[in-house]
Write a protein that holds these residues in place. Sequence first.
Motif, short mmCIF file in Angstrom:
data_model
loop_
_atom_site.label_atom_id
_atom_site.label_comp_id
_atom_site.label_asym_id
_atom_site.label_seq_id
_atom_site.Cartn_x
_atom_site.Cartn_y
_atom_site.Cartn_z
N SER A 73 1.15 -1.11 0.07
CA SER A 73 -0.21 0.20 0.00
C SER A 73 0.89 1.40 -0.06
CB SER A 73 -1.33 0.22 1.29
OG SER A 73 -0.04 -0.17 2.22
N ALA A 74 1.76 0.74 0.78
CA ALA A 74 2.98 2.33 0.88
C ALA A 74 3.20 2.99 -0.76
CB ALA A 74 4.12 1.97 1.16
N ARG A 75 2.99 1.70 -1.45
CA ARG A 75 4.03 1.62 -3.48
C ARG A 75 2.50 2.98 -3.97
NH1 ARG A 75 7.83 -0.57 -5.66
NH2 ARG A 75 8.58 0.62 -7.95
N VAL A 76 1.15 2.71 -3.29
CA VAL A 76 0.21 3.45 -3.72
C VAL A 76 0.51 5.43 -3.69
CG1 VAL A 76 -2.17 4.04 -3.56
CG2 VAL A 76 -1.59 2.02 -4.38
N ARG A 77 0.94 5.18 -2.28
CA ARG A 77 1.16 6.89 -1.93
C ARG A 77 2.71 7.23 -2.27
NH1 ARG A 77 -0.27 3.81 2.84
NH2 ARG A 77 2.03 4.34 3.56
N GLU A 78 3.48 6.12 -2.83
CA GLU A 78 4.66 7.20 -3.77
C GLU A 78 3.87 7.52 -4.78
OE1 GLU A 78 8.10 4.23 -3.71
OE2 GLU A 78 7.30 3.53 -1.51
N VAL A 79 3.40 6.30 -5.99
CA VAL A 79 3.23 7.24 -7.17
C VAL A 79 2.37 8.49 -7.18
CG1 VAL A 79 1.54 5.43 -8.86
CG2 VAL A 79 3.67 4.26 -8.01
N LYS A 80 1.76 8.65 -6.83
CA LYS A 80 0.94 9.74 -6.12
C LYS A 80 1.56 10.80 -5.86
CE LYS A 80 -3.74 8.78 -6.17
NZ LYS A 80 -4.43 8.61 -7.72
N MET A 81 2.31 10.94 -5.44
CA MET A 81 2.54 11.74 -4.90
C MET A 81 4.22 12.34 -5.44
SD MET A 81 1.05 12.72 -2.44
CE MET A 81 2.12 14.20 -1.35
N GLU A 82 4.64 11.39 -6.29
CA GLU A 82 5.88 11.77 -6.69
C GLU A 82 4.92 12.72 -8.01
OE1 GLU A 82 7.50 7.66 -8.30
OE2 GLU A 82 8.36 7.95 -7.10
N ARG A 83 6.60 13.73 -8.17
CA ARG A 83 6.29 14.83 -9.16
C ARG A 83 7.43 14.27 -10.12
NH1 ARG A 83 1.93 17.63 -8.75
NH2 ARG A 83 2.81 19.67 -9.89
N HIS A 84 7.06 13.49 -11.01
CA HIS A 84 7.57 13.70 -12.44
C HIS A 84 7.34 14.95 -13.12
CE1 HIS A 84 7.65 8.89 -11.50
NE2 HIS A 84 6.71 9.19 -10.67
N ARG A 85 8.94 14.73 -14.16
CA ARG A 85 8.69 15.18 -14.97
C ARG A 85 8.83 14.88 -16.13
NH1 ARG A 85 14.88 18.49 -16.75
NH2 ARG A 85 15.15 19.86 -14.34
N LYS A 86 7.79 15.41 -16.73
CA LYS A 86 6.92 14.67 -18.39
C LYS A 86 7.89 14.99 -19.65
CE LYS A 86 3.08 12.99 -16.11
NZ LYS A 86 3.17 13.83 -14.71
N ARG A 87 7.44 14.58 -20.80
CA ARG A 87 7.75 15.18 -21.67
C ARG A 87 6.50 15.02 -22.85
NH1 ARG A 87 12.33 16.56 -25.34
NH2 ARG A 87 13.31 16.57 -23.43
N ILE A 90 8.09 19.32 -25.84
CA ILE A 90 8.29 19.88 -24.47
C ILE A 90 8.36 18.60 -23.39
CG2 ILE A 90 6.72 20.99 -23.21
CD1 ILE A 90 4.88 21.93 -25.42
N GLU A 91 9.31 19.33 -22.41
CA GLU A 91 9.63 18.82 -21.25
C GLU A 91 9.44 19.88 -20.41
OE1 GLU A 91 13.46 17.28 -18.38
OE2 GLU A 91 13.40 17.01 -20.74
N ALA A 92 8.08 19.00 -19.42
CA ALA A 92 7.58 20.54 -18.59
C ALA A 92 7.53 19.69 -16.97
CB ALA A 92 6.40 20.37 -18.89
N GLU A 93 7.08 20.54 -15.76
CA GLU A 93 7.66 19.76 -14.31
C GLU A 93 5.65 19.52 -14.23
OE1 GLU A 93 7.10 21.87 -10.22
OE2 GLU A 93 7.32 23.67 -12.06
N ALA A 94 5.81 18.56 -13.36
CA ALA A 94 4.04 17.74 -13.54
C ALA A 94 3.63 18.46 -12.71
CB ALA A 94 4.95 16.65 -12.13
N GLY A 95 1.83 18.27 -13.41
CA GLY A 95 1.08 19.87 -13.55
C GLY A 95 0.66 20.32 -14.29
N LEU A 96 1.76 20.78 -15.10
CA LEU A 96 1.09 21.66 -16.17
C LEU A 96 -0.17 20.99 -17.13
CD1 LEU A 96 1.98 24.40 -17.15
CD2 LEU A 96 4.32 23.00 -18.58
N TYR A 97 -0.81 21.71 -17.84
CA TYR A 97 -2.14 21.56 -18.54
C TYR A 97 -0.77 21.99 -19.98
CZ TYR A 97 -4.78 20.38 -15.55
OH TYR A 97 -5.86 20.09 -13.82
N ILE A 98 -0.70 21.23 -20.64
CA ILE A 98 -0.08 21.40 -22.16
C ILE A 98 -0.96 22.10 -23.17
CG2 ILE A 98 1.60 20.41 -24.06
CD1 ILE A 98 3.12 20.39 -21.99
N LYS A 99 -2.31 21.43 -23.59
CA LYS A 99 -3.44 22.18 -24.34
C LYS A 99 -3.25 23.96 -23.55
CE LYS A 99 -6.00 17.76 -25.07
NZ LYS A 99 -6.95 17.53 -25.07
N GLU A 100 -2.73 24.33 -22.56
CA GLU A 100 -3.42 25.60 -22.02
C GLU A 100 -1.93 25.90 -22.80
OE1 GLU A 100 -6.92 23.62 -21.57
OE2 GLU A 100 -4.70 22.53 -21.16
N LEU A 101 -0.98 25.31 -22.57
CA LEU A 101 0.15 26.10 -22.69
C LEU A 101 0.52 26.70 -23.83
CD1 LEU A 101 3.44 26.81 -21.36
CD2 LEU A 101 3.69 24.24 -22.54
#
Length: 361
Positions: free
Chosen positions: A239-253, A318-329
């Motif tokens: 169950s701890a892995r669920v929290r890790e996956v949900k909380m990690e702030r992955h950069r995305k391309r 585009i490589e961006a921080e987690a949580g950035l909306y690309i369509k609106e960018l």
Amino acid sequence: MRVCKQCLSLIGKGELAEGECEACCNAFSRVEEFASMISSRLSEYEFETFNTGSRVWGSLRALQELLSLKGIDYDIKGKFNAELSRAISSKTGKIRSVNPDVTVIFDLETFDFEIEVRPVYIYGRYIKRVRNISQTRWVCGYCRGKGCEKCNFTGRKYGTSVEELISVPAVGMFLAMDAKLHGAGREDVDARMLGSGRPFVLEILGPKRRYVPLDELERVINTYAGGKVRVFDLEYADSARVREVKMERHRKRYRAKIIFETEVERKELLKALEQLRGEIRQRTPKRVLHRRADRLRIRRVFETELLFHSGKIAVVEIEAEAGLYIKELVSGDDGRTEPSLSSILGVKGKVEKLDVIEVMD
């Protein structure tokens, strides 16, 4: 009060009963009988560890409160749980644990019981190769899942989801009740998830089996998904892995195909993409305001690259921080995202196709 030996040791006084105990109604004398019934039910489950709990209410709770007024702590639950656990362990050969695979909840008022099964967690990555599939089940907003003309009486907004394509085979193989997908973020319904895939944890609920060969599970899921979704790198987790996956702030391309209202010069487009790198101030997009709070997010664009350009059409990465909306960018969302590619160029543009090509560790 006429009580059995076990209740006498808890209450500290009373007449030893030869027949029915007026406190526990002979629950202690029937422990072996209860353990046999429970063990029979537990034989349906694959487990190594167990624990027991009990529920007290009704007349037994009233008796506890009455004795409490007299300064007597009638802790029947603790003693009964210990007796029942001993008997179950003897019959099943399994051990009692504080973090068990299964938990037996016994009702000391009705002498009934229920079995709670700890979920199985599987970590992995998925690729979504087609568009217009949601990540999780998306219930129709008109009928709330009941089925109507809007959803073609399916109860869902979209025909299927990544969650369903992964869950259905897993539920079958684990003989489970259901399964829930926890993703490291989510892509838009109309976006593909490609490249190295998106990390996820599948929480399998109420499984009767706990150990399935994961290479076989991967094969069955990928066959069932029919090329729409593919999973890989599966491993058992907790169950701890669920929290890790949900909380990690992955950069995305991302890779986006952009259509502009008018033709743009390649030189100006390259310059605008360069200026787009850095801090972005973005309010919650209008398209998701109905389900997300309106707040300001400050995110960063790290890299931009022009892959193709011809007149009104461009393909960019585009490589961006987690949580950035690309369509609106790209579009600016009527000024809710600043800066945006459209505001820098002075030409309105919109994303026609969007792919997530890497979720970075």
